[in-house]
Design a protein around this motif. Structure first.
Motif, PDB file in Angstrom:
ATOM      1  N   VAL A  47     -13.419  -2.302 -40.431  1.00 51.59           N
ATOM      2  CA  VAL A  47     -12.841  -1.106 -41.063  1.00 51.59           C
ATOM      3  C   VAL A  47     -11.745  -0.543 -40.160  1.00 51.59           C
ATOM      4  CG1 VAL A  47     -13.322   1.197 -41.951  1.00 51.59           C
ATOM      5  CG2 VAL A  47     -15.028  -0.612 -42.191  1.00 51.59           C
ATOM      6  N   PRO A  48     -10.553  -0.272 -40.705  1.00 50.19           N
ATOM      7  CA  PRO A  48      -9.434   0.190 -39.872  1.00 50.19           C
ATOM      8  C   PRO A  48      -9.544   1.659 -39.475  1.00 50.19           C
ATOM      9  CG  PRO A  48      -8.746   0.089 -42.161  1.00 50.19           C
ATOM     10  CD  PRO A  48     -10.141  -0.466 -42.116  1.00 50.19           C
ATOM     11  N   LEU A  49     -10.557   1.972 -38.683  1.00 50.41           N
ATOM     12  CA  LEU A  49     -10.716   3.314 -38.134  1.00 50.41           C
ATOM     13  C   LEU A  49     -10.620   3.238 -36.623  1.00 50.41           C
ATOM     14  CD1 LEU A  49     -13.740   4.780 -40.176  1.00 50.41           C
ATOM     15  CD2 LEU A  49     -11.308   5.138 -40.595  1.00 50.41           C
ATOM     16  N   THR A  50      -9.935   4.196 -36.030  1.00 50.15           N
ATOM     17  CA  THR A  50      -9.834   4.237 -34.578  1.00 50.15           C
ATOM     18  C   THR A  50     -11.154   4.712 -33.977  1.00 50.15           C
ATOM     19  OG1 THR A  50      -9.061   6.529 -34.514  1.00 50.15           O
ATOM     20  CG2 THR A  50      -7.390   4.803 -34.807  1.00 50.15           C
ATOM     21  N   VAL A  51     -11.263   4.566 -32.681  1.00 48.51           N
ATOM     22  CA  VAL A  51     -12.472   5.025 -31.988  1.00 48.51           C
ATOM     23  C   VAL A  51     -12.658   6.524 -32.189  1.00 48.51           C
ATOM     24  CG1 VAL A  51     -13.551   5.290 -29.728  1.00 48.51           C
ATOM     25  CG2 VAL A  51     -12.357   3.168 -30.290  1.00 48.51           C
ATOM     26  N   GLU A  52     -11.587   7.272 -32.122  1.00 48.42           N
ATOM     27  CA  GLU A  52     -11.684   8.725 -32.295  1.00 48.42           C
ATOM     28  C   GLU A  52     -12.089   9.087 -33.722  1.00 48.42           C
ATOM     29  OE1 GLU A  52     -11.972  12.558 -31.453  1.00 48.42           O
ATOM     30  OE2 GLU A  52     -11.635  10.949 -29.993  1.00 48.42           O
ATOM     31  N   GLN A  53     -11.569   8.376 -34.709  1.00 46.55           N
ATOM     32  CA  GLN A  53     -11.946   8.645 -36.100  1.00 46.55           C
ATOM     33  C   GLN A  53     -13.413   8.317 -36.346  1.00 46.55           C
ATOM     34  OE1 GLN A  53      -8.949   6.188 -37.905  1.00 46.55           O
ATOM     35  NE2 GLN A  53      -7.533   7.896 -38.238  1.00 46.55           N
ATOM     36  N   ARG A  54     -13.893   7.234 -35.776  1.00 42.91           N
ATOM     37  CA  ARG A  54     -15.315   6.895 -35.898  1.00 42.91           C
ATOM     38  C   ARG A  54     -16.181   7.956 -35.227  1.00 42.91           C
ATOM     39  NH1 ARG A  54     -16.464   1.136 -36.776  1.00 42.91           N
ATOM     40  NH2 ARG A  54     -14.522   0.106 -37.377  1.00 42.91           N
ATOM     41  N   ARG A  55     -15.743   8.405 -34.078  1.00 45.50           N
ATOM     42  CA  ARG A  55     -16.501   9.433 -33.363  1.00 45.50           C
ATOM     43  C   ARG A  55     -16.565  10.722 -34.183  1.00 45.50           C
ATOM     44  NH1 ARG A  55     -13.602   9.606 -28.957  1.00 45.50           N
ATOM     45  NH2 ARG A  55     -14.767   7.923 -27.949  1.00 45.50           N
ATOM     46  N   LEU A  56     -15.487  11.052 -34.872  1.00 45.63           N
ATOM     47  CA  LEU A  56     -15.451  12.274 -35.668  1.00 45.63           C
ATOM     48  C   LEU A  56     -16.404  12.178 -36.861  1.00 45.63           C
ATOM     49  CD1 LEU A  56     -13.809  14.920 -35.457  1.00 45.63           C
ATOM     50  CD2 LEU A  56     -12.240  13.972 -37.147  1.00 45.63           C
ATOM     51  N   VAL A  57     -16.421  11.024 -37.534  1.00 50.52           N
ATOM     52  CA  VAL A  57     -17.315  10.829 -38.680  1.00 50.52           C
ATOM     53  C   VAL A  57     -18.773  10.843 -38.230  1.00 50.52           C
ATOM     54  CG1 VAL A  57     -18.032   9.202 -40.475  1.00 50.52           C
ATOM     55  CG2 VAL A  57     -15.597   9.581 -40.037  1.00 50.52           C
ATOM     56  N   ALA A  58     -19.078  10.123 -37.150  1.00 52.98           N
ATOM     57  CA  ALA A  58     -20.456  10.077 -36.655  1.00 52.98           C
ATOM     58  C   ALA A  58     -20.932  11.460 -36.233  1.00 52.98           C
ATOM     59  CB  ALA A  58     -20.554   9.097 -35.487  1.00 52.98           C
TER      60      ALA A  58
END
Length: 347
Positions: A143-154
């Motif tokens: 999935v084209p999500l950055t580390v920061e975007q994944r951290r925000l969703v989690a």
């Protein structure tokens, strides 16, 4: 009578939540709006009295009631079909992150799919809970999500879980023992198309210019909408699974125009999941198929950026509050208003 009862209920509700709200302009506005709504004058209602001795009026009245009921049923069915047809699809597959998939039963909401189980006596007897930070599963690596975007969703998942669980449980930190340990894993993400969201935002703006003052809703363009799937479980001190849920939901055409970022829909759906799974544990029963209820004083306070009742929830940061609501209304990326979890202190 119904309107009078509703007015009394709203006034009482406003009095109950007043001491728990943060002292901000937005909270004072909320209380004022509730008070105004509670004092709207009641319109006199017409009473339809069927002639007691008329053999003609009774069948006619019955037919009109029957036809009216069928029309309402058809309208409700059409609305449900529109909601379901206008939602992005999200898979409800086993990802292998749960300890067990035995005895999971289907329990769906209007726009949410889920399979769940709960050991109600054990869950109701529990007093403390620990939250393991949400992780992204192996199936989301592409999935084209950055580390920061994944951290925000989690973190949005964890924050919603912590706020919801604090309604009944005492949430403790990672080094303290707890009756239940909660862990969630993101198993599927469909990214949002920012260009499609921008087009939807443009359509909404055009409506306000071309049709000012006319309350016509503008559905979201059903292209590039995101979705989210998760698995979560709660284990007891012995490590046995006591509750589990597989959850999937997609963004809908009637849920606003969305946020102009690839993680926009996943971010919003993350909070929805956290709310649903926390309700499963707080009530010991499915959160779906029930009438909606007013949010609690604690829920209102935390949604406006107030302090949660469990200090351990500070590890996930506070809700962006009014800034977050405004950012969502404007379609801004979540990271513009949500700073996520605070940085861990240096050792």
């Amino acid at each position: 009578m119904v309107r009078a009862a509703a007015s009394i209920y709203l006034e009482d509700y406003a009095r109950q939540i007043r001491p728990h709200l943060p002292r901000t302009e937005s909270s004072r506005w909320l209380l004022a709006a509730a008070a105004i709504l509670a004092r709207v004058p009641q319109r006199p209602s017409r009473q339809i009295i069927a002639p007691v001795n008329s053999r003609i009026a009774k069948p006619d009245l019955a037919r009109r009631l029957r036809d009216g009921g069928s029309r309402k049923a058809r309208t409700a069915g059409a609305l449900a079909h529109l909601l379901l047809a206008g939602c992005a699809s999200a898979p409800l597959d086993r990802a292998g992150t749960l300890q067990s998939y035995d005895n999971l039963t289907t329990s769906n909401g209007l726009v949410t799919q889920s399979r769940l189980r709960v050991d109600e006596p054990v869950i109701r007897a529990a007093k403390t809970v620990q939250i393991v930070p949400t992780a992204f599963g192996a199936g989301t690596t592409g999935v084209p999500l950055t580390v920061e975007q994944r951290r925000l969703v989690a973190n949005a998942v964890d924050r919603a879980l912590c706020a919801g669980l604090s309604e009944r449980f005492q949430v403790v930190g990672p080094t303290q023992p707890a009756d239940l340990t909660v862990r969630a894993v993101v198993t599927h993400v469909t990214p949002t198309d920012p260009v499609a969201v921008g087009a939807s935002r443009g359509a909404a703006i055009a409506k306000t210019i071309l049709l000012p003052g006319i309350p016509v809703p503008v559905p979201r363009i059903p292209i590039g909408m995101g979705s989210l799937s998760l698995e979560a479980e709660a284990r007891d001190l012995a490590g046995h699974q006591r509750a589990a849920m597989i959850w999937a939901r997609g963004a809908g055409v009637l849920g606003g125009s969305g946020r102009m970022s690839v993680e926009g829909d996943a971010y919003g759906l993350a909070s929805d999941f956290g709310s649903d799974f926390s309700k499963l544990l707080v009530t010991g029963s499915t959160p779906f198929g029930k009438l909606p209820s007013f949010p609690s004083a604690h829920g209102i306070r935390t949604s406006f950026g107030g302090a949660p009742s469990s200090p351990a929830c500070e590890a996930f940061g506070r809700s962006p509050g009014v800034a977050g609501f405004m950012g969502g209304a404007l379609g801004l990326p979540p990271g513009w208003t949500d700073k996520g979890a605070p940085a861990a202190p240096a050792p």
